[in-house]
Design a protein around this motif. Structure first.
Motif, PDB file in Angstrom:
ATOM      1  N   LEU A 114       0.545  -1.542  -0.121  1.00 53.65           N
ATOM      2  CA  LEU A 114      -0.610  -0.120  -0.245  1.00 53.65           C
ATOM      3  C   LEU A 114       0.927   1.637  -0.635  1.00 53.65           C
ATOM      4  CD1 LEU A 114      -2.596   1.672   0.235  1.00 53.65           C
ATOM      5  CD2 LEU A 114      -2.623   1.396   2.965  1.00 53.65           C
ATOM      6  N   GLU A 115       2.349   0.453   1.029  1.00 55.97           N
ATOM      7  CA  GLU A 115       2.659   2.106   0.726  1.00 55.97           C
ATOM      8  C   GLU A 115       3.123   3.027  -0.306  1.00 55.97           C
ATOM      9  OE1 GLU A 115       7.425   3.385   2.473  1.00 55.97           O
ATOM     10  OE2 GLU A 115       6.155   1.595   3.400  1.00 55.97           O
ATOM     11  N   GLY A 116       3.816   1.521  -1.247  1.00 58.00           N
ATOM     12  CA  GLY A 116       4.323   1.816  -2.748  1.00 58.00           C
ATOM     13  C   GLY A 116       3.091   1.669  -3.205  1.00 58.00           C
ATOM     14  N   PHE A 117       2.131   1.846  -3.272  1.00 57.07           N
ATOM     15  CA  PHE A 117       0.997   1.886  -4.127  1.00 57.07           C
ATOM     16  C   PHE A 117       0.596   3.690  -3.993  1.00 57.07           C
ATOM     17  CE2 PHE A 117      -3.901   2.642  -5.192  1.00 57.07           C
ATOM     18  CZ  PHE A 117      -3.411   1.982  -6.918  1.00 57.07           C
ATOM     19  N   LEU A 118       0.827   4.002  -2.658  1.00 59.23           N
ATOM     20  CA  LEU A 118       0.825   5.748  -2.678  1.00 59.23           C
ATOM     21  C   LEU A 118       1.770   6.626  -3.006  1.00 59.23           C
ATOM     22  CD1 LEU A 118      -1.687   5.398   1.203  1.00 59.23           C
ATOM     23  CD2 LEU A 118      -2.154   5.473  -1.025  1.00 59.23           C
ATOM     24  N   VAL A 119       2.585   5.818  -3.018  1.00 58.90           N
ATOM     25  CA  VAL A 119       3.672   7.046  -2.825  1.00 58.90           C
ATOM     26  C   VAL A 119       3.583   6.961  -5.356  1.00 58.90           C
ATOM     27  CG1 VAL A 119       6.315   7.136  -4.278  1.00 58.90           C
ATOM     28  CG2 VAL A 119       5.232   6.159  -1.488  1.00 58.90           C
ATOM     29  N   ALA A 120       3.533   5.816  -5.740  1.00 58.74           N
ATOM     30  CA  ALA A 120       3.551   6.159  -7.098  1.00 58.74           C
ATOM     31  C   ALA A 120       2.293   6.550  -7.453  1.00 58.74           C
ATOM     32  CB  ALA A 120       3.501   4.627  -7.876  1.00 58.74           C
ATOM     33  N   LEU A 121       1.373   7.265  -6.865  1.00 55.82           N
ATOM     34  CA  LEU A 121      -0.621   7.192  -7.332  1.00 55.82           C
ATOM     35  C   LEU A 121       0.299   9.312  -6.642  1.00 55.82           C
ATOM     36  CD1 LEU A 121      -3.746   7.251  -5.425  1.00 55.82           C
ATOM     37  CD2 LEU A 121      -2.532   9.383  -5.356  1.00 55.82           C
ATOM     38  N   LYS A 172      10.187  -0.604  -5.861  1.00 55.97           N
ATOM     39  CA  LYS A 172      10.287  -1.384  -4.651  1.00 55.97           C
ATOM     40  C   LYS A 172       9.518  -2.001  -4.192  1.00 55.97           C
ATOM     41  CE  LYS A 172      13.785  -1.657  -0.781  1.00 55.97           C
ATOM     42  NZ  LYS A 172      14.202  -1.055   0.174  1.00 55.97           N
ATOM     43  N   GLU A 173       8.613  -1.146  -3.355  1.00 60.27           N
ATOM     44  CA  GLU A 173       7.472  -1.768  -3.279  1.00 60.27           C
ATOM     45  C   GLU A 173       6.362  -2.824  -3.555  1.00 60.27           C
ATOM     46  OE1 GLU A 173       8.219  -2.301   0.080  1.00 60.27           O
ATOM     47  OE2 GLU A 173       9.865  -0.542   0.727  1.00 60.27           O
ATOM     48  N   ASP A 174       5.820  -1.616  -4.565  1.00 60.74           N
ATOM     49  CA  ASP A 174       4.828  -2.281  -4.364  1.00 60.74           C
ATOM     50  C   ASP A 174       4.862  -3.276  -6.871  1.00 60.74           C
ATOM     51  OD1 ASP A 174       1.624  -2.798  -4.654  1.00 60.74           O
ATOM     52  OD2 ASP A 174       1.666  -1.184  -5.511  1.00 60.74           O
ATOM     53  N   LYS A 175       6.383  -3.012  -6.743  1.00 58.86           N
ATOM     54  CA  LYS A 175       6.463  -3.616  -8.494  1.00 58.86           C
ATOM     55  C   LYS A 175       5.124  -3.436  -9.358  1.00 58.86           C
ATOM     56  CE  LYS A 175       9.534  -6.516  -6.636  1.00 58.86           C
ATOM     57  NZ  LYS A 175      10.808  -5.997  -6.827  1.00 58.86           N
ATOM     58  N   TYR A 176       4.761  -4.180 -10.219  1.00 56.12           N
ATOM     59  CA  TYR A 176       4.089  -3.570 -11.296  1.00 56.12           C
ATOM     60  C   TYR A 176       2.426  -2.734 -10.982  1.00 56.12           C
ATOM     61  CZ  TYR A 176       7.466  -6.445 -13.199  1.00 56.12           C
ATOM     62  OH  TYR A 176       8.652  -6.471 -13.326  1.00 56.12           O
ATOM     63  N   TRP A 177       2.279  -2.830 -10.288  1.00 58.67           N
ATOM     64  CA  TRP A 177       1.210  -2.192  -9.510  1.00 58.67           C
ATOM     65  C   TRP A 177       1.842  -0.828  -9.938  1.00 58.67           C
ATOM     66  CZ3 TRP A 177      -3.650  -3.232  -9.506  1.00 58.67           C
ATOM     67  CH2 TRP A 177      -3.655  -4.608  -9.789  1.00 58.67           C
ATOM     68  N   THR A 178       2.975  -0.374  -9.745  1.00 61.06           N
ATOM     69  CA  THR A 178       3.157   1.196  -9.429  1.00 61.06           C
ATOM     70  C   THR A 178       2.880   1.821 -10.942  1.00 61.06           C
ATOM     71  OG1 THR A 178       5.219   0.517  -8.111  1.00 61.06           O
ATOM     72  CG2 THR A 178       5.868   2.526  -9.772  1.00 61.06           C
ATOM     73  N   GLY A 179       2.895   1.354 -12.350  1.00 58.84           N
ATOM     74  CA  GLY A 179       1.883   2.004 -12.993  1.00 58.84           C
ATOM     75  C   GLY A 179       0.897   2.761 -13.445  1.00 58.84           C
ATOM     76  N   LEU A 180      -0.222   1.037 -12.965  1.00 54.03           N
ATOM     77  CA  LEU A 180      -1.306   2.012 -12.591  1.00 54.03           C
ATOM     78  C   LEU A 180      -1.551   3.287 -11.225  1.00 54.03           C
ATOM     79  CD1 LEU A 180      -3.770   0.935 -13.479  1.00 54.03           C
ATOM     80  CD2 LEU A 180      -3.896  -0.628 -11.445  1.00 54.03           C
ATOM     81  N   ALA A 181      -0.408   2.746 -10.582  1.00 54.99           N
ATOM     82  CA  ALA A 181      -1.214   3.751  -8.828  1.00 54.99           C
ATOM     83  C   ALA A 181      -0.666   5.435 -10.194  1.00 54.99           C
ATOM     84  CB  ALA A 181      -0.075   3.421  -8.476  1.00 54.99           C
ATOM     85  N   THR A 182       0.563   5.481 -10.364  1.00 57.88           N
ATOM     86  CA  THR A 182       1.367   6.294 -10.892  1.00 57.88           C
ATOM     87  C   THR A 182       0.333   7.239 -12.137  1.00 57.88           C
ATOM     88  OG1 THR A 182       3.085   5.730 -11.479  1.00 57.88           O
ATOM     89  CG2 THR A 182       2.899   7.437 -12.524  1.00 57.88           C
ATOM     90  N   ALA A 183      -0.924   5.907 -13.258  1.00 57.67           N
ATOM     91  CA  ALA A 183      -1.288   6.865 -13.739  1.00 57.67           C
ATOM     92  C   ALA A 183      -2.805   7.236 -13.063  1.00 57.67           C
ATOM     93  CB  ALA A 183      -1.735   5.715 -15.336  1.00 57.67           C
ATOM     94  N   ILE A 184      -3.313   6.949 -12.277  1.00 57.52           N
ATOM     95  CA  ILE A 184      -4.091   6.719 -11.057  1.00 57.52           C
ATOM     96  C   ILE A 184      -4.110   8.834 -10.103  1.00 57.52           C
ATOM     97  CG2 ILE A 184      -5.883   6.098  -9.198  1.00 57.52           C
ATOM     98  CD1 ILE A 184      -5.818   3.614 -10.017  1.00 57.52           C
ATOM     99  N   GLY A 185      -2.811   8.714 -10.184  1.00 55.88           N
ATOM    100  CA  GLY A 185      -2.772  10.230  -9.678  1.00 55.88           C
ATOM    101  C   GLY A 185      -2.529  11.060 -10.732  1.00 55.88           C
ATOM    102  N   LEU A 186      -1.975  10.577 -11.819  1.00 54.68           N
ATOM    103  CA  LEU A 186      -1.814  11.821 -13.003  1.00 54.68           C
ATOM    104  C   LEU A 186      -3.178  11.747 -13.440  1.00 54.68           C
ATOM    105  CD1 LEU A 186       0.590  11.410 -15.616  1.00 54.68           C
ATOM    106  CD2 LEU A 186      -1.823  11.401 -16.079  1.00 54.68           C
TER     107      LEU A 186
END
Length: 232
Positions: free
Chosen positions: A30-37, A207-221
């Motif tokens: 969750l930490e990795g997801f939120l940071v990517a967002l 490092k924390e959330d692997k490939y969900w990082t791309g999706l989280a970044t797109a959601i934040g964007l």
């Protein structure tokens, strides 16, 4: 009054995020997801709110030079914090928030003068969206490598206060400064944001959330673009 409310919302996000990261139950994924967002939201903020106005109104060469200078300064400070000054994990994110936050909040204070309610909400929402998860992730890492959680919390509270003062000073002291120089202040912050994304935000998120990082970044964007569209 509007300035005070926005400052409380934006800076409060740092404190709330820090408390959550230090004392709450924040899993690594969750930490990795939120940071990517947050990184996705910061991409929008850096390009549309900080850099693009100067490209449209100021000298392109000077604008790009100042953007690069902001990136250089952040990179050097990040290196010193990690390699020379012995900062614990999470210190880089704290440096990122502080370095890009001071000029960003100075400019925000000026932007609030005579701003429409929707514009104010969009600006505050974008910064809140990026500050909350960044603070949660950074504070959590710092707390894991420190014997004093209270000390870490106070460090984030002081950072929030510094950024609050920056916004208030910008509102009252920079109101008469030309738009050209305000744009350059924002550009410096934009360069710092870009460097922080590359060095701190996205590597940590992957490092924390692997490939969900791309999706989280797109959601934040997407969320930040939506908030930005409300203020137009």
């Amino acid at each position: 009054m509007t300035t005070t409310i926005v400052v409380i919302i934006v800076s409060g996000a740092l404190i709330i995020g820090a408390v959550w990261g230090i004392y709450g139950n924040l899993s690594k994924k969750l930490e990795g997801f939120l940071v990517a967002l947050a990184g996705g939201a910061l991409l929008v903020s850096a390009l549309l709110e900080l850099i693009n106005p100067a490209l449209e109104q100021n000298s392109v060469l000077i604008t790009l030079t100042i953007v690069f200078a902001g990136a250089i300064v952040f990179t050097v400070l990040d290196y010193l914090i990690k390699e020379k000054w012995g900062s614990k994990s999470g210190g880089g994110l704290l440096a990122a928030i502080t370095l890009d936050g001071i000029p960003e909040n100075l400019a925000m204070g000026v932007a609030l003068i005579g701003a429409e309610p929707l514009s104010v909400a969009a600006l505050a929402g974008s910064i809140f969206l990026s500050n909350l998860p960044e603070a949660a992730g950074g504070a959590k890492e710092m707390a894991e490598n420190s014997d004093s959680k209270k000390k870490i919390l106070w460090l984030w509270i002081i950072t929030a206060l510094i950024l609050s003062v920056s916004a208030i000073l910008g509102h009252f002291l920079l109101a008469d400064v030309s738009n050209e120089y305000l744009n350059y202040i924002k550009c410096f912050a934009g360069g710092a944001v870009v460097a922080s994304l590359a060095l701190e935000v996205f590597p940590k998120a992957f490092k924390e959330d692997k490939y969900w990082t791309g999706l989280a970044t797109a959601i934040g964007l997407v969320l930040a673009l939506f908030l930005n569209s409300l203020g137009e």
